[in-house]
Design a protein around this motif. Structure first.
Motif, PDB file in Angstrom:
ATOM      1  N   PRO A   1      51.746  37.974  40.928  1.00 19.98           N
ATOM      2  CA  PRO A   1      50.507  37.274  40.566  1.00 19.98           C
ATOM      3  C   PRO A   1      50.681  35.765  40.611  1.00 19.98           C
ATOM      4  O   PRO A   1      51.700  35.226  40.190  1.00 19.98           O
ATOM      5  CB  PRO A   1      50.238  37.767  39.141  1.00 19.98           C
ATOM      6  N   LYS A   2      49.659  35.083  41.124  1.00 17.78           N
ATOM      7  CA  LYS A   2      49.718  33.639  41.278  1.00 17.78           C
ATOM      8  C   LYS A   2      48.946  32.902  40.188  1.00 17.78           C
ATOM      9  O   LYS A   2      48.930  31.668  40.162  1.00 17.78           O
ATOM     10  CB  LYS A   2      49.175  33.247  42.655  1.00 17.78           C
ATOM     11  N   SER A   3      48.318  33.647  39.304  1.00 16.84           N
ATOM     12  CA  SER A   3      47.538  33.031  38.233  1.00 16.84           C
ATOM     13  C   SER A   3      47.400  34.027  37.089  1.00 16.84           C
ATOM     14  O   SER A   3      47.603  35.236  37.281  1.00 16.84           O
ATOM     15  CB  SER A   3      46.157  32.642  38.743  1.00 16.84           C
ATOM     16  N   PRO A   4      47.034  33.565  35.911  1.00 14.38           N
ATOM     17  CA  PRO A   4      46.774  34.483  34.797  1.00 14.38           C
ATOM     18  C   PRO A   4      45.677  35.495  35.127  1.00 14.38           C
ATOM     19  O   PRO A   4      45.744  36.653  34.701  1.00 14.38           O
ATOM     20  CB  PRO A   4      46.353  33.547  33.657  1.00 14.38           C
ATOM     21  N   HIS A   5      44.680  35.061  35.913  1.00  9.61           N
ATOM     22  CA  HIS A   5      43.608  35.984  36.299  1.00  9.61           C
ATOM     23  C   HIS A   5      44.160  37.119  37.156  1.00  9.61           C
ATOM     24  O   HIS A   5      43.833  38.295  36.921  1.00  9.61           O
ATOM     25  CB  HIS A   5      42.535  35.230  37.076  1.00  9.61           C
ATOM     26  N   GLU A   6      45.000  36.791  38.135  1.00 14.91           N
ATOM     27  CA  GLU A   6      45.592  37.832  38.977  1.00 14.91           C
ATOM     28  C   GLU A   6      46.473  38.765  38.154  1.00 14.91           C
ATOM     29  O   GLU A   6      46.480  39.973  38.384  1.00 14.91           O
ATOM     30  CB  GLU A   6      46.403  37.200  40.111  1.00 14.91           C
ATOM     31  N   ARG A   7      47.213  38.218  37.209  1.00 18.36           N
ATOM     32  CA  ARG A   7      48.058  39.052  36.346  1.00 18.36           C
ATOM     33  C   ARG A   7      47.189  40.018  35.535  1.00 18.36           C
ATOM     34  O   ARG A   7      47.518  41.212  35.402  1.00 18.36           O
ATOM     35  CB  ARG A   7      48.890  38.175  35.414  1.00 18.36           C
ATOM     36  N   SER A   8      46.085  39.514  35.017  1.00 15.34           N
ATOM     37  CA  SER A   8      45.177  40.358  34.244  1.00 15.34           C
ATOM     38  C   SER A   8      44.579  41.460  35.112  1.00 15.34           C
ATOM     39  O   SER A   8      44.459  42.613  34.670  1.00 15.34           O
ATOM     40  CB  SER A   8      44.064  39.497  33.649  1.00 15.34           C
ATOM     41  N   ARG A   9      44.234  41.142  36.343  1.00 16.79           N
ATOM     42  CA  ARG A   9      43.662  42.149  37.245  1.00 16.79           C
ATOM     43  C   ARG A   9      44.672  43.240  37.574  1.00 16.79           C
ATOM     44  O   ARG A   9      44.325  44.422  37.637  1.00 16.79           O
ATOM     45  CB  ARG A   9      43.187  41.481  38.535  1.00 16.79           C
TER      46      ARG A   9
ATOM     47  N   ALA B   1      32.095  37.819  34.187  1.00 12.22           N
ATOM     48  CA  ALA B   1      32.901  39.011  33.957  1.00 12.22           C
ATOM     49  C   ALA B   1      33.404  39.034  32.523  1.00 12.22           C
ATOM     50  O   ALA B   1      33.878  38.049  31.988  1.00 12.22           O
ATOM     51  CB  ALA B   1      34.077  39.042  34.930  1.00 12.22           C
ATOM     52  N   GLY B   2      33.299  40.202  31.900  1.00 10.39           N
ATOM     53  CA  GLY B   2      33.791  40.375  30.547  1.00 10.39           C
ATOM     54  C   GLY B   2      32.791  39.961  29.484  1.00 10.39           C
ATOM     55  O   GLY B   2      32.998  40.202  28.308  1.00 10.39           O
ATOM     56  N   GLN B   3      31.652  39.329  29.874  1.00 13.63           N
ATOM     57  CA  GLN B   3      30.678  38.892  28.896  1.00 13.63           C
ATOM     58  C   GLN B   3      29.294  39.496  29.156  1.00 13.63           C
ATOM     59  O   GLN B   3      28.324  39.102  28.533  1.00 13.63           O
ATOM     60  CB  GLN B   3      30.577  37.363  28.915  1.00 13.63           C
ATOM     61  N   GLY B   4      29.224  40.422  30.040  1.00 14.23           N
ATOM     62  CA  GLY B   4      27.952  41.055  30.307  1.00 14.23           C
ATOM     63  C   GLY B   4      27.264  40.498  31.543  1.00 14.23           C
ATOM     64  O   GLY B   4      27.500  39.373  31.947  1.00 14.23           O
ATOM     65  N   PHE B   5      26.391  41.293  32.145  1.00 11.32           N
ATOM     66  CA  PHE B   5      25.620  40.888  33.312  1.00 11.32           C
ATOM     67  C   PHE B   5      24.155  41.139  33.011  1.00 11.32           C
ATOM     68  O   PHE B   5      23.799  42.091  32.321  1.00 11.32           O
ATOM     69  CB  PHE B   5      26.079  41.666  34.548  1.00 11.32           C
ATOM     70  N   SER B   6      23.305  40.280  33.521  1.00  7.63           N
ATOM     71  CA  SER B   6      21.896  40.321  33.141  1.00  7.63           C
ATOM     72  C   SER B   6      21.122  41.444  33.819  1.00  7.63           C
ATOM     73  O   SER B   6      20.083  41.870  33.311  1.00  7.63           O
ATOM     74  CB  SER B   6      21.235  38.982  33.464  1.00  7.63           C
ATOM     75  N   HIS B   7      21.596  41.899  34.975  1.00  9.17           N
ATOM     76  CA  HIS B   7      20.865  42.936  35.673  1.00  9.17           C
ATOM     77  C   HIS B   7      21.806  43.743  36.558  1.00  9.17           C
ATOM     78  O   HIS B   7      22.954  43.375  36.782  1.00  9.17           O
ATOM     79  CB  HIS B   7      19.743  42.326  36.522  1.00  9.17           C
ATOM     80  N   ALA B   8      21.281  44.868  37.059  1.00  7.81           N
ATOM     81  CA  ALA B   8      21.984  45.707  38.026  1.00  7.81           C
ATOM     82  C   ALA B   8      21.070  45.912  39.225  1.00  7.81           C
ATOM     83  O   ALA B   8      19.850  46.027  39.074  1.00  7.81           O
ATOM     84  CB  ALA B   8      22.351  47.057  37.408  1.00  7.81           C
ATOM     85  N   ASP B   9      21.655  45.948  40.414  1.00  6.01           N
ATOM     86  CA  ASP B   9      20.876  46.082  41.645  1.00  6.01           C
ATOM     87  C   ASP B   9      20.774  47.542  42.077  1.00  6.01           C
ATOM     88  O   ASP B   9      21.759  48.289  42.024  1.00  6.01           O
ATOM     89  CB  ASP B   9      21.541  45.299  42.781  1.00  6.01           C
ATOM     90  N   VAL B  10      19.588  47.919  42.524  1.00  6.46           N
ATOM     91  CA  VAL B  10      19.382  49.248  43.095  1.00  6.46           C
ATOM     92  C   VAL B  10      18.430  49.112  44.272  1.00  6.46           C
ATOM     93  O   VAL B  10      17.503  48.304  44.248  1.00  6.46           O
ATOM     94  CB  VAL B  10      18.831  50.239  42.045  1.00  6.46           C
TER      95      VAL B  10
END
Length: 225
Positions: A81-89, A193-202
């Motif tokens: 991993p090259k960043s904390p985000h990559e490590r978390s993923r 990411a991690g805090q919710g999304f306002s909508h979903a697409d269909v």
């Protein structure tokens, strides 16, 4: 009476069964006959196993997305991993693998990268996560027609249903209708990411001998969705 078939088209659920439930509730009120899902099913959201169960119980037609391929094949031990985000993923990837188990991981690995079907008007639909040239390279809403044309390949079908870029659109390029169905689980425009999304697409795609009609809907989600 003109026979119509309504296809429920989804993509990029990312293990968010709450968002999947929201779009299914809307679709069930409208009615549909088949579900097409353009990949990225289970990772990295909070409920990968339940997402897989729901999709398989409904006998959805599934193709493999980038996240599905990573779950099935990526050797984490060889990734630095090259960043904390990559490590978390990577940590989350390992957790999702454990939750899904080897049998489901094997099924994800065997998912086809494309699915073709004939429509009522004699045209052909191609379901793919990315594009005909590369199933893991998506069409994006801000591409030029020339950039999109380069991803069509030699046998793209008449209608392409795809995902990958998380932004829905419906465009005609060189006689091919490209319908990106956006994202169920990670649609842009939310709080991140991690805090919710306002909508979903269909996307509802209705086919008959008269042709194809496309309706794209943003389904509102609560902050905790």
């Amino acid at each position: 009476m003109l026979r119509r078939v309504r296809l429920l088209c989804l993509s990029d659920i990312h293990g968010r069964v709450d968002a999947l439930s929201a779009v299914l509730a809307v679709a069930e009120r409208r009615g549909y006959s088949k579900i097409l899902v353009a990949g990225d099913l289970c990772f990295p959201g909070p409920e990968p196993l339940e997402t897989w169960r729901r999709l398989t119980q409904m006998q959805a037609i599934l193709v493999q997305g980038t996240g599905d391929r990573a779950l099935a094949t990526l050797d984490i031990s060889k990734v630095v991993p090259k960043s904390p985000h990559e490590r978390s993923r990577l940590e989350r990837l390992s957790e999702v693998r454990t939750e899904l188990g080897q049998l489901i991981l094997a099924r994800l690995g065997r998912l086809p990268t494309t699915h073709r079907m004939n429509l009522e008007d004699g045209s052909e639909l191609l379901l793919v996560h990315g594009s005909p040239v590369d199933p893991f390279e998506p069409f994006c809403h801000d591409m030029t027609d020339e950039e999109m044309a380069a991803l069509l390949g030699d046998d793209p079908a008449d209608v392409i249903v795809c995902g990958g870029s998380h932004v829905p659109f419906d465009r005609m390029v060189q006689g091919v209708r490209i319908v990106n169905v956006g994202s169920v689980g990670e649609a842009p425009g939310g709080e991140g990411a991690g805090q919710g999304f306002s909508h979903a697409d269909v996307t509802l795609l209705e086919t008959s001998i008269a042709g194809v009609e496309v309706e794209q809907i943003a389904v509102p989600l609560g902050k905790a969705a």
